[in-house]
Design an enzyme around this catalytic site. Structure first.
Site, PDB file in Angstrom:
ATOM      1  N   ILE A  15       0.845  -1.204   0.000  1.00 20.40           N
ATOM      2  CA  ILE A  15       0.000   0.000   0.000  1.00 20.40           C
ATOM      3  C   ILE A  15       0.879   1.253   0.000  1.00 20.40           C
ATOM      4  O   ILE A  15       0.596   2.225  -0.697  1.00 20.40           O
ATOM      5  CB  ILE A  15      -0.982  -0.029   1.195  1.00 20.40           C
ATOM      6  CG1 ILE A  15      -1.920  -1.246   1.047  1.00 20.40           C
ATOM      7  CG2 ILE A  15      -1.802   1.269   1.260  1.00 20.40           C
ATOM      8  CD1 ILE A  15      -2.870  -1.482   2.195  1.00 20.40           C
ATOM      9  N   ASN A  35      12.265  -0.580   6.202  1.00 22.25           N
ATOM     10  CA  ASN A  35      13.348  -1.530   6.507  1.00 22.25           C
ATOM     11  C   ASN A  35      13.465  -2.622   5.441  1.00 22.25           C
ATOM     12  O   ASN A  35      14.278  -3.537   5.565  1.00 22.25           O
ATOM     13  CB  ASN A  35      13.176  -2.152   7.903  1.00 22.25           C
ATOM     14  CG  ASN A  35      11.969  -3.069   7.984  1.00 22.25           C
ATOM     15  OD1 ASN A  35      11.263  -3.272   7.002  1.00 22.25           O
ATOM     16  ND2 ASN A  35      11.734  -3.620   9.167  1.00 22.25           N
ATOM     17  N   LEU A  36      12.626  -2.527   4.406  1.00 16.30           N
ATOM     18  CA  LEU A  36      12.639  -3.473   3.277  1.00 16.30           C
ATOM     19  C   LEU A  36      12.473  -4.928   3.735  1.00 16.30           C
ATOM     20  O   LEU A  36      12.937  -5.849   3.071  1.00 16.30           O
ATOM     21  CB  LEU A  36      13.914  -3.306   2.424  1.00 16.30           C
ATOM     22  CG  LEU A  36      14.086  -1.929   1.770  1.00 16.30           C
ATOM     23  CD1 LEU A  36      15.377  -1.880   0.951  1.00 16.30           C
ATOM     24  CD2 LEU A  36      12.899  -1.570   0.877  1.00 16.30           C
ATOM     25  N   TYR A 143      -3.662  -8.910  16.004  1.00 20.49           N
ATOM     26  CA  TYR A 143      -3.347  -7.889  15.000  1.00 20.49           C
ATOM     27  C   TYR A 143      -4.340  -6.719  15.083  1.00 20.49           C
ATOM     28  O   TYR A 143      -3.941  -5.556  15.173  1.00 20.49           O
ATOM     29  CB  TYR A 143      -3.376  -8.514  13.599  1.00 20.49           C
ATOM     30  CG  TYR A 143      -3.501  -7.504  12.496  1.00 20.49           C
ATOM     31  CD1 TYR A 143      -2.443  -6.660  12.191  1.00 20.49           C
ATOM     32  CD2 TYR A 143      -4.694  -7.367  11.774  1.00 20.49           C
ATOM     33  CE1 TYR A 143      -2.565  -5.707  11.192  1.00 20.49           C
ATOM     34  CE2 TYR A 143      -4.819  -6.422  10.779  1.00 20.49           C
ATOM     35  CZ  TYR A 143      -3.756  -5.592  10.494  1.00 20.49           C
ATOM     36  OH  TYR A 143      -3.884  -4.645   9.518  1.00 20.49           O
ATOM     37  N   ASN A 172     -10.863  -4.723   2.649  1.00 24.29           N
ATOM     38  CA  ASN A 172      -9.933  -5.663   1.999  1.00 24.29           C
ATOM     39  C   ASN A 172      -9.216  -5.018   0.813  1.00 24.29           C
ATOM     40  O   ASN A 172      -9.830  -4.813  -0.243  1.00 24.29           O
ATOM     41  CB  ASN A 172     -10.689  -6.915   1.562  1.00 24.29           C
ATOM     42  CG  ASN A 172     -11.174  -7.745   2.746  1.00 24.29           C
ATOM     43  OD1 ASN A 172     -11.807  -7.208   3.662  1.00 24.29           O
ATOM     44  ND2 ASN A 172     -10.881  -9.022   2.760  1.00 24.29           N
ATOM     45  N   ILE A 209     -11.689 -23.064  -0.677  1.00 21.15           N
ATOM     46  CA  ILE A 209     -12.662 -22.038  -0.288  1.00 21.15           C
ATOM     47  C   ILE A 209     -13.117 -22.411   1.121  1.00 21.15           C
ATOM     48  O   ILE A 209     -13.660 -23.506   1.326  1.00 21.15           O
ATOM     49  CB  ILE A 209     -13.851 -21.992  -1.259  1.00 21.15           C
ATOM     50  CG1 ILE A 209     -13.375 -21.536  -2.636  1.00 21.15           C
ATOM     51  CG2 ILE A 209     -14.942 -21.075  -0.712  1.00 21.15           C
ATOM     52  CD1 ILE A 209     -14.488 -21.440  -3.673  1.00 21.15           C
ATOM     53  N   ARG A 223     -16.910  -9.991   1.235  1.00 20.48           N
ATOM     54  CA  ARG A 223     -15.967  -8.984   1.731  1.00 20.48           C
ATOM     55  C   ARG A 223     -16.067  -7.731   0.885  1.00 20.48           C
ATOM     56  O   ARG A 223     -16.488  -7.778  -0.283  1.00 20.48           O
ATOM     57  CB  ARG A 223     -14.519  -9.502   1.664  1.00 20.48           C
ATOM     58  CG  ARG A 223     -14.225 -10.634   2.629  1.00 20.48           C
ATOM     59  CD  ARG A 223     -14.203 -10.149   4.073  1.00 20.48           C
ATOM     60  NE  ARG A 223     -13.977 -11.227   5.025  1.00 20.48           N
ATOM     61  CZ  ARG A 223     -14.938 -12.016   5.528  1.00 20.48           C
ATOM     62  NH1 ARG A 223     -16.203 -11.855   5.158  1.00 20.48           N
ATOM     63  NH2 ARG A 223     -14.648 -12.953   6.404  1.00 20.48           N
ATOM     64  N   ASP A 287     -13.709 -16.150  10.734  1.00 14.68           N
ATOM     65  CA  ASP A 287     -14.206 -15.467   9.526  1.00 14.68           C
ATOM     66  C   ASP A 287     -15.680 -15.097   9.694  1.00 14.68           C
ATOM     67  O   ASP A 287     -16.538 -15.972   9.717  1.00 14.68           O
ATOM     68  CB  ASP A 287     -14.119 -16.412   8.314  1.00 14.68           C
ATOM     69  CG  ASP A 287     -12.853 -16.237   7.508  1.00 14.68           C
ATOM     70  OD1 ASP A 287     -12.130 -15.245   7.736  1.00 14.68           O
ATOM     71  OD2 ASP A 287     -12.593 -17.088   6.632  1.00 14.68           O
TER      72      ASP A 287
END
Ligand code: UFG
Length: 324
Positions: A15, A35-36, A143, A172, A209, A223, A287
């Site tokens: 992004i 920092n790659l 997270y 998303n 899936i 989503r 999910d």
């Protein structure tokens, strides 16, 4: 305003490189700090200054911030939901400590504005749909928790100090720059579209899936897929907003439209002319059936509406990069 100096932390990433591209197109002077570790040097633009550095290096951040910036875009984070549940220490250290290092270096050097990458993972299972910014925060992953904690730190700093932020809660993220200028594909992505592309391109034999018994029209999860160039435009709008009125906000970046897993696979088959080898598998833990959000606040505050609303066009931008 167009000569404002912006520090993009994580600017070589998926992004971040699109945000940098959008900022350059608007005439901002951009320095990338990265920092790659997941970012790639092929995603750096000639027109930016580049500093190799880590967000855990507080001394370096302080040194860099002393150069003076009008605003910071902070996109550097660990972002794999599953990994955050196995190794929360890594996420606490990198996301929370790293962000605090950035904000402290900003305050110590009189850098007042930050646009922060937040996430829809903050909300958890929707209690109502479409989601909005007032929805309760019940993250299902560590997270998601780290991002909320960082938002809270920014909120307190903004109350106490001359510090202003816009947190953008991405839904998303998908796609790549339509003009092909971003060449480095995100490495090891565990997200749906990159996995479908791995199958199409033969890097993976088959995909699964996760669940086809959800209460949705075709039984698979819906989503809200937002094109990365739309996300990038929102960052530019957020920077302009911060520079203009120095107010802090939390804003969803979403399209309001749900696409199912099977619809995504259909789109890939239409765009590429190839068949996706898949099988149905049990539901994946954590999910929710549907995650979709309106974008009224983004429209009102940033004048932002997504330009990519057609899933085939979104898939096409990813396929273009694969074809190259
Ligand atoms: N899916 C599959 N098979 C796969 C991969 C994904 O069926 O191999 C399904 C998932 O079950 C889900 C959908 O495709 O229903 C999308 O899954 P992703 O893993 O691509 O994305 P998530 O919605 O789980 O999460 C993503 C980001 C989060 C972010 C969230 C915001 O990974 O960081 O979007 O909505 F918070």
């Amino acid at each position: 305003m167009s000569l404002a100096k912006i520090l993009v932390i994580g600017g070589a990433g998926y992004i971040g490189s699109h945000v940098t591209k959008a900022l350059l197109a608007e005439g901002f002077a951009v320095t990338v700090y990265d920092n790659l570790s997941t970012g790639q040097s092929c995603n750096l633009f000639d027109k930016t200054a580049f500093i190799a550095g880590d967000i855990l290096d507080a001394a370096k951040l302080n040194e860099v911030m002393a150069q003076g910036f009008d605003a910071v875009v902070h996109l550097a984070a660990k972002k794999a939901v599953g990994e955050s549940m196995e190794n929360p220490q890594l996420y606490a250290r990198n996301n929370i400590n790293g962000s605090i290092n950035i904000f402290n270096a900003m305050i110590d050097n009189n850098v007042k504005n930050v646009v922060f990458s937040s996430t829809a993972a903050a909300y958890g299972t929707p209690q109502y749909l479409p989601l909005d910014e007032k929805h309760p925060l019940n993250p299902l992953s560590f997270y998601g928790f780290t991002k909320i904690e960082i938002e809270r730190v920014m909120d307190w700093y903004s109350r106490i100090k001359d510090f202003h932020y816009i947190a953008l809660r991405y839904f998303n993220a998908v796609g790549y720059a339509a003009d092909g200028t971003i060449r480095g594909k995100e490495k090891n992505s565990q997200n749906l579209l990159p996995i479908v592309m791995d199958v199409i391109c033969g890097r993976r034999e088959k995909m699964q899936i996760f669940g086809n018994d959800y209460d949705t029209p075709d039984g698979t999860c819906l989503r809200d897929y937002v094109h990365v160039e739309d996300l990038a435009r929102a960052h530019v709008a957020a920077i302009k907003k911060l520079l203009k009125d120095s107010q802090s906000y939390i804003i969803n970046l979403s399209t309001g439209k749900g696409t199912s897993v099977l619809e995504m696979i259909d789109a890939v088959e239409r765009v590429t002319g190839r068949k996706v080898n898949y099988e149905f598998a049990p539901r994946r833990a954590g999910d929710p059936a549907v995650i979709v959000a309106g974008n009224e606040l983004a429209q009102k505050l940033l004048g932002w509406t997504p330009q990519y609303t057609d899933i085939d066009k979104i898939v096409k931008t990813t396929w273009n990069l694969e074809e190259k």
